[in-house]
Design a protein around this motif. Structure first.
Motif, PDB file in Angstrom:
ATOM      1  N   GLN A   1       2.146   2.373  -6.594  1.00 43.73           N
ATOM      2  CA  GLN A   1       1.321   3.549  -6.905  1.00 43.73           C
ATOM      3  C   GLN A   1       0.401   3.825  -5.660  1.00 43.73           C
ATOM      4  O   GLN A   1      -0.456   3.069  -5.772  1.00 43.73           O
ATOM      5  CB  GLN A   1       0.608   3.505  -8.154  1.00 43.73           C
ATOM      6  N   PRO A   2       0.525   4.737  -4.903  1.00 45.61           N
ATOM      7  CA  PRO A   2      -0.439   5.020  -3.713  1.00 45.61           C
ATOM      8  C   PRO A   2      -1.155   5.746  -4.491  1.00 45.61           C
ATOM      9  O   PRO A   2      -1.171   6.700  -5.024  1.00 45.61           O
ATOM     10  CB  PRO A   2       0.405   5.897  -2.941  1.00 45.61           C
ATOM     11  N   GLU A   3      -2.736   5.234  -4.071  1.00 46.19           N
ATOM     12  CA  GLU A   3      -3.864   5.770  -4.805  1.00 46.19           C
ATOM     13  C   GLU A   3      -4.862   6.036  -3.569  1.00 46.19           C
ATOM     14  O   GLU A   3      -5.246   5.477  -3.063  1.00 46.19           O
ATOM     15  CB  GLU A   3      -4.397   4.989  -5.807  1.00 46.19           C
ATOM     16  N   VAL A   4      -5.467   7.427  -3.926  1.00 45.16           N
ATOM     17  CA  VAL A   4      -6.566   8.022  -3.136  1.00 45.16           C
ATOM     18  C   VAL A   4      -7.887   8.103  -3.916  1.00 45.16           C
ATOM     19  O   VAL A   4      -7.863   8.708  -4.862  1.00 45.16           O
ATOM     20  CB  VAL A   4      -6.190   9.150  -2.476  1.00 45.16           C
TER      21      VAL A   4
ATOM     22  N   THR B   1      -1.415   9.487  -6.213  1.00 44.58           N
ATOM     23  CA  THR B   1      -2.334  10.209  -6.930  1.00 44.58           C
ATOM     24  C   THR B   1      -3.760  10.022  -6.538  1.00 44.58           C
ATOM     25  O   THR B   1      -4.351   9.268  -5.796  1.00 44.58           O
ATOM     26  CB  THR B   1      -2.459   9.412  -8.398  1.00 44.58           C
ATOM     27  N   PHE B   2      -4.795  11.027  -7.097  1.00 46.81           N
ATOM     28  CA  PHE B   2      -6.002  11.126  -6.628  1.00 46.81           C
ATOM     29  C   PHE B   2      -7.129  10.737  -7.834  1.00 46.81           C
ATOM     30  O   PHE B   2      -6.899  11.542  -8.773  1.00 46.81           O
ATOM     31  CB  PHE B   2      -6.013  12.538  -5.788  1.00 46.81           C
ATOM     32  N   GLY B   3      -8.227  10.218  -7.156  1.00 50.38           N
ATOM     33  CA  GLY B   3      -9.046   9.921  -8.345  1.00 50.38           C
ATOM     34  C   GLY B   3     -10.406  10.044  -7.748  1.00 50.38           C
ATOM     35  O   GLY B   3     -10.654  10.233  -6.604  1.00 50.38           O
ATOM     36  N   VAL B   4     -11.696  10.051  -8.544  1.00 48.55           N
ATOM     37  CA  VAL B   4     -12.697   9.770  -8.264  1.00 48.55           C
ATOM     38  C   VAL B   4     -13.597   8.746  -8.808  1.00 48.55           C
ATOM     39  O   VAL B   4     -13.259   8.528  -9.978  1.00 48.55           O
ATOM     40  CB  VAL B   4     -13.755  10.971  -8.567  1.00 48.55           C
TER      41      VAL B   4
ATOM     42  N   GLY C   1       0.712   7.105   4.736  1.00 48.68           N
ATOM     43  CA  GLY C   1       1.844   8.125   4.930  1.00 48.68           C
ATOM     44  C   GLY C   1       2.317   9.134   4.061  1.00 48.68           C
ATOM     45  O   GLY C   1       3.414   9.583   4.257  1.00 48.68           O
ATOM     46  N   LEU C   2       1.466   9.518   3.305  1.00 54.17           N
ATOM     47  CA  LEU C   2       1.602  10.711   2.146  1.00 54.17           C
ATOM     48  C   LEU C   2       0.855  11.742   2.451  1.00 54.17           C
ATOM     49  O   LEU C   2      -0.346  11.599   2.878  1.00 54.17           O
ATOM     50  CB  LEU C   2       1.705   9.931   0.934  1.00 54.17           C
ATOM     51  N   PRO C   3       1.357  12.960   2.171  1.00 56.35           N
ATOM     52  CA  PRO C   3       0.420  14.085   2.415  1.00 56.35           C
ATOM     53  C   PRO C   3      -0.612  14.314   1.220  1.00 56.35           C
ATOM     54  O   PRO C   3      -0.508  13.477   0.182  1.00 56.35           O
ATOM     55  CB  PRO C   3       1.417  15.351   2.213  1.00 56.35           C
TER      56      PRO C   3
ATOM     57  N   LEU D   1     -11.123   5.717  -0.263  1.00 57.65           N
ATOM     58  CA  LEU D   1     -10.535   4.591  -0.233  1.00 57.65           C
ATOM     59  C   LEU D   1      -9.008   4.792  -0.450  1.00 57.65           C
ATOM     60  O   LEU D   1      -8.521   5.806  -1.201  1.00 57.65           O
ATOM     61  CB  LEU D   1     -10.780   3.469  -1.361  1.00 57.65           C
ATOM     62  N   THR D   2      -8.194   4.173   0.156  1.00 54.43           N
ATOM     63  CA  THR D   2      -6.671   4.330   0.043  1.00 54.43           C
ATOM     64  C   THR D   2      -6.029   3.011  -0.233  1.00 54.43           C
ATOM     65  O   THR D   2      -6.379   2.077   0.617  1.00 54.43           O
ATOM     66  CB  THR D   2      -5.926   4.915   1.126  1.00 54.43           C
TER      67      THR D   2
END
Lengths: 281, 281
Positions: free
Chosen positions: A184-187, A95-98, A276-278, A172-173
């Motif tokens: 939960q992988p987070e960007v 998931t992607f956040g700011v 390791g995720l798109p 950050l990841t």
């Protein structure tokens, strides 16, 4: 879903008849499955926080264009489908956040940070301290659109003012581990926003964080010294991923250095763990 | 050197009689080997650039203190030995350096960067463009001591002025591949130094980069616009690792964003490649 000879027994993929229908069909099928689980009371630790908000799940980057004039700046072409926000952790989708750190730094004065306390009624991490403004990126939004809108909704900051001042400062990841043990992988795209000091000539309306009763996500804002912020981080008062964003801010601003902490190299590496995720490409 | 039952056939270690003698003995034994190679004309692509300068090679971090009051801020306790700078790549030992980007950013004006051209007589990368100030960390120096001294030696900047202004802004890790194919793991601590605009009231002596004839490492300094800097990066005019430092600077200052380049996530990760090697601890 099933596994085919092509993907092998170690991978789960859509059946061809679903896959061929496109991103909307994939979303609908996933949505039916996940709503069924919610209806049956399964995975309450994730689906109990149902948001009615879609996140984008990305697939592999698009292949180079056959003409050979591959434009690396073309965006948004690899959305695989969309999924209800609270369900993403169940599948390990990124998931992607700011996250934005607003600060005051006057010539000759020590830096101070704008720190909000989350509302006591928030379903997640109630009453904990947070980054000045933060949010997930709803499907269809760009990171920059998201952060400017969140600055207005959560902190009553003027969109025109924020757009002229805010700076993206990296990404950050990491893996967030839920209480139930889901990874939960987070960007998190991080932003810096330098604000005029309260009471200064430049401190016009819309340039100072203040709570927005219509939004109700934040209970209060405080302008904290660096020492006070660090003390509260060490005391566990911050939502954990917000402490990561502050640590990155400290490293970028010379407030945490290789001389002040021998774990500097390790911290820098761990703040940007390869997932390791798109992502968007 | 040899391999023991303890380290296994996949590792090379010191024989116990060398190891037990301590860091100085390890340095002496390595130095004799490497000087022998140089004398025999071996590995000229590395040893031809002999510097007569020692770098620190780190071992595993020290174990927690037996008292349990492990102080994570204790430093410098895991130097394994020292080695001639030009020989490190032959062994794949990590080397440590400091790179500073000096810039001018006046209210309402676009940011500009101070870019030097390396002297035509430098043994490595002659006449190429570089980061404002850069250097390797000699054994015994701290990163901060190194960058302040290099700012004085290479760019004639006042140490007191630099000490009051310079900010550590993170760290980059990557493998540099030599022309002969050796992989040199490198750790670069990066610094930002905002300088007064040339000709402004604050532009006193020692605050503006200028060449130092006694040093002779730099041919000239130029204050370049962002566009001009990027154009020269794309044209291959920069020493390659200096372009990495600039890309990180652009990401931290909102000049390269996830909206302006879809490879943003990948670039951020690759600028901090896990080296799997020990550093200062």
């Amino acid at each position: 879903m099933g596994h085919s000879a092509e993907t092998g027994p170690w991978a789960v993929g859509f059946e061809d008849w679903v896959n061929d229908e496109g991103a909307d069909a994939r979303r609908e099928h996933f949505d039916r499955i996940v709503r069924g689980w919610k209806h049956a009371g399964m995975f309450p630790e994730c689906l109990g926080g149902w948001r009615d908000e879609f996140y984008t799940i990305y697939g592999p980057p698009p292949p180079p264009s056959p003409e050979g004039d591959d434009n690396p700046l073309a965006t948004g072409s690899n959305e695989a489908f969309r999924m209800e926000r609270s369900a993403c952790a169940l599948f390990g989708f990124a998931t992607f956040g700011v996250h934005c750190t607003a600060y005051v730094e006057e010539e000759g004065e020590p830096l101070k940070l704008w720190v909000p306390r989350r509302s006591a009624t928030k379903p997640t991490w109630p009453s904990m301290l947070d980054n000045t403004v933060a949010g997930g990126i709803t499907a269809g939004d760009s990171p920059r659109m998201s952060i400017i809108r969140e600055c207005a909704e959560e902190a009553s900051l003027s969109p025109a003012f924020v757009a002229s001042r805010i700076k993206q400062a990296g990404v950050l990841t990491y893996h967030y581990r839920t209480a139930a043990g889901f990874l939960q992988p987070e960007v998190q795209y991080v932003y810096d926003l330098r604000l005029p000091a309260p009471g200064s000539a430049d401190a016009a309306e819309g340039t100072q964080p203040s709570t927005n009763p219509a939004d109700g996500e934040v209970e209060s804002f405080e302008l904290l010294s660096l020492d006070e912020t660090v003390r509260r981080m060490c005391d566990g008062e911050f939502k954990p991923n917000c402490a990561l964003v502050l640590i990155d801010f400290f490293m970028r601003h010379g407030l945490l250095t290789c001389e002040s902490d021998t774990r500097f190299l390790e911290i820098a590496a761990r703040l940007r763990k390869p997932l390791g995720l798109p992502g968007p490409a």
